[in-house]
Design an enzyme around this catalytic site. Sequence first.
Site, PDB file in Angstrom:
ATOM      1  N   HIS A 118       0.795  -1.074  -0.041  1.00 43.58           N
ATOM      2  CA  HIS A 118       0.186   0.078   0.021  1.00 43.58           C
ATOM      3  C   HIS A 118       0.923   1.275   0.175  1.00 43.58           C
ATOM      4  O   HIS A 118       2.088   1.258   0.522  1.00 43.58           O
ATOM      5  CB  HIS A 118      -0.864  -0.094   1.325  1.00 43.58           C
ATOM      6  CG  HIS A 118      -1.848   1.058   1.526  1.00 43.58           C
ATOM      7  ND1 HIS A 118      -1.851   2.348   1.843  1.00 43.58           N
ATOM      8  CD2 HIS A 118      -3.173   0.977   1.181  1.00 43.58           C
ATOM      9  CE1 HIS A 118      -2.682   3.047   1.731  1.00 43.58           C
ATOM     10  NE2 HIS A 118      -3.838   2.021   1.531  1.00 43.58           N
ATOM     11  N   ASP A 195       3.391  -4.043   7.765  1.00 48.61           N
ATOM     12  CA  ASP A 195       1.897  -3.455   7.602  1.00 48.61           C
ATOM     13  C   ASP A 195       0.822  -4.137   8.010  1.00 48.61           C
ATOM     14  O   ASP A 195       0.540  -5.238   6.880  1.00 48.61           O
ATOM     15  CB  ASP A 195       1.968  -2.796   6.310  1.00 48.61           C
ATOM     16  CG  ASP A 195       0.460  -2.067   6.003  1.00 48.61           C
ATOM     17  OD1 ASP A 195      -0.407  -2.166   6.684  1.00 48.61           O
ATOM     18  OD2 ASP A 195       0.505  -1.606   4.925  1.00 48.61           O
ATOM     19  N   GLN A 198      -4.334  -4.923   6.808  1.00 50.76           N
ATOM     20  CA  GLN A 198      -5.352  -6.132   6.318  1.00 50.76           C
ATOM     21  C   GLN A 198      -5.220  -7.579   7.091  1.00 50.76           C
ATOM     22  O   GLN A 198      -6.088  -8.346   6.742  1.00 50.76           O
ATOM     23  CB  GLN A 198      -5.249  -6.235   4.784  1.00 50.76           C
ATOM     24  CG  GLN A 198      -5.180  -5.135   3.847  1.00 50.76           C
ATOM     25  CD  GLN A 198      -6.725  -4.764   3.871  1.00 50.76           C
ATOM     26  OE1 GLN A 198      -7.754  -5.455   4.341  1.00 50.76           O
ATOM     27  NE2 GLN A 198      -6.945  -3.519   3.405  1.00 50.76           N
ATOM     28  N   LYS A 221     -10.881  -0.685   9.823  1.00 52.49           N
ATOM     29  CA  LYS A 221     -11.117  -2.088   9.197  1.00 52.49           C
ATOM     30  C   LYS A 221     -11.541  -3.152   9.934  1.00 52.49           C
ATOM     31  O   LYS A 221     -11.556  -3.993   9.553  1.00 52.49           O
ATOM     32  CB  LYS A 221      -9.731  -2.386   8.481  1.00 52.49           C
ATOM     33  CG  LYS A 221      -9.158  -1.249   7.313  1.00 52.49           C
ATOM     34  CD  LYS A 221      -8.003  -1.624   6.665  1.00 52.49           C
ATOM     35  CE  LYS A 221      -7.304  -0.441   5.954  1.00 52.49           C
ATOM     36  NZ  LYS A 221      -8.221  -0.156   4.784  1.00 52.49           N
ATOM     37  N   CYS A 358      -4.850   2.373  -3.618  1.00 51.46           N
ATOM     38  CA  CYS A 358      -3.571   2.998  -3.090  1.00 51.46           C
ATOM     39  C   CYS A 358      -2.425   2.035  -3.263  1.00 51.46           C
ATOM     40  O   CYS A 358      -1.579   1.822  -2.305  1.00 51.46           O
ATOM     41  CB  CYS A 358      -3.938   3.539  -1.733  1.00 51.46           C
ATOM     42  SG  CYS A 358      -5.109   4.805  -1.458  1.00 51.46           S
TER      43      CYS A 358
HETATM   44  C1  LIG Z   1      -2.541  -2.785   3.395  1.00 48.87           C
HETATM   45  C2  LIG Z   1      -2.763  -1.266   3.809  1.00 48.87           C
HETATM   46  N1  LIG Z   1      -1.649  -0.601   4.466  1.00 48.87           N
HETATM   47  C3  LIG Z   1      -2.127   0.511   4.728  1.00 48.87           C
HETATM   48  C4  LIG Z   1      -3.370   1.257   4.859  1.00 48.87           C
HETATM   49  C5  LIG Z   1      -3.668   2.487   5.180  1.00 48.87           C
HETATM   50  O1  LIG Z   1      -4.572   2.665   6.138  1.00 48.87           O
HETATM   51  P1  LIG Z   1      -5.222   3.870   6.951  1.00 48.87           P
HETATM   52  O2  LIG Z   1      -5.909   4.752   5.681  1.00 48.87           O
HETATM   53  O3  LIG Z   1      -6.005   3.462   7.741  1.00 48.87           O
HETATM   54  O4  LIG Z   1      -4.219   4.562   7.292  1.00 48.87           O
HETATM   55  C6  LIG Z   1      -4.366   0.458   4.259  1.00 48.87           C
HETATM   56  C7  LIG Z   1      -5.601   0.925   3.859  1.00 48.87           C
HETATM   57  O5  LIG Z   1      -6.402   0.582   2.994  1.00 48.87           O
HETATM   58  C8  LIG Z   1      -3.981  -1.104   3.697  1.00 48.87           C
HETATM   59  O6  LIG Z   1      -4.944  -1.767   3.314  1.00 48.87           O
END
Ligand SMILES: Cc1ncc(COP(=O)(O)O)c(C=O)c1O
Length: 402
Positions: A118, A195, A198, A221, A358
């Site tokens: 992401h 990260d 998910q 989420k 993203c």
């Molecule tokens: C794998 C992953 N990392 C990071 C993020 C970023 O999360 P946030 O927008 O809650 O900061 C997301 C959000 O879609 C994600 O799916």
Amino acid sequence: MIDVKKIRENFIIYQTQPKLCYLDSAASSLKVKTVVDQVNKYYHTLGVNVHRGAYELAYEATKQYEDARITVKNFINAESEDNIIFTRGTTSSLNLIAKGFEHMLNPGDEIITSELEHHSSVLPWMVVAKSTGAKLVYVPLTKQGKITVENFKSVLTSKTKVVALTHVSNAMGYMTPIKEIASIAHKHQAVVILDAAQSVPHTKVDVQELGVDFLAFSGHKMFGPSGVGVLYGKTSLLNQLEPYEFGGEMADQVFKDHFTYKDAPLRFEAGTPVISGAIGLAEAMRYIESIGMDNIEEHTKKLHQYTLSKMKDIDGITIYNTEAEMPIINFNVIGVHPHDIATTLDQYQINVRAGHHCAQLVTKFLDVNSTLRVSFHVYNSIEDCDIFIKGLKESIQFFNGF
Ligand SMILES: Cc1ncc(COP(=O)(O)O)c(C=O)c1O
């Protein structure tokens, strides 16, 4: 077994939108009633700041906020609540680490990441690599787009200082073999950052078992409030990170020309923290535990496999991730822009995601501009899957005439 009808009684949105077929939980989950109730309760009965006031309301708010930290600690099996920092979300957690690490990186140091990330997991490192002269190194992906231990080893060198990877790709649903990777990385004295945006909402995550040094996820989420997230870090490493926000409650001693920091977690929680968010997130974790993460995982796996099997029978679509471990389907309808399909599905109240998610390095890897993504959570039913399949077939018929 999950009783979806009963589950939906806890998600008030289904009372106002009974026909909702929500298949975009990888973006944000729906919100559970008890979480909203807890957030409201904080505002109605307390509403005051934490760590500051010398009066009963402030003590109670502080207790609830710090209890939330303990709930998070237990949820991911951290060593101590001091390893848990409340942030604005995964993005802010991952930026905090990269920025905090900047002073420890030198020209020529290597940061291993991947094209599955992401943007929030790779862009902060891109910026820090530029400012320090460090180099970003990408794990070569397999033909399907997966990270493997072997491919990780192929880019690990004595210069590797940081390994920053996604646990589960939000675009592909692939799970990174992080336990093995962390163990190998540590033999090279590299720091491992995960990260987990998910994974924490969908499967049991135990930071000590995985052996990662840092881990980030978001509340929104996993049925919790938006605007709250978590950064887990090992104590010795946390206290080496430079904070990048300065202000109230993070300083220990302040002099005219310098100041000293408190230890983590307060060192990284400058200003008034996300009090209601932390309290709400803790409630979301209790809700997940009341259902059982294993039950949630089994349920969403069933929905995932069922939908996938039906989609395989539909002509004119390309599915990019048939081997995803987590409940995410990434696909395109041949000859039709994903936004057209998503907009058509919305007419049936079927909500799916269209775009690059993203994760533009993923769409570039797939050699497309954008894709459609379907994702599931505990409130989804087999009926949702059937409604989606019917809507998809009708959309294809509308655009492609077959
Ligand atoms: C794998 C992953 N990392 C990071 C993020 C970023 O999360 P946030 O927008 O809650 O900061 C997301 C959000 O879609 C994600 O799916």
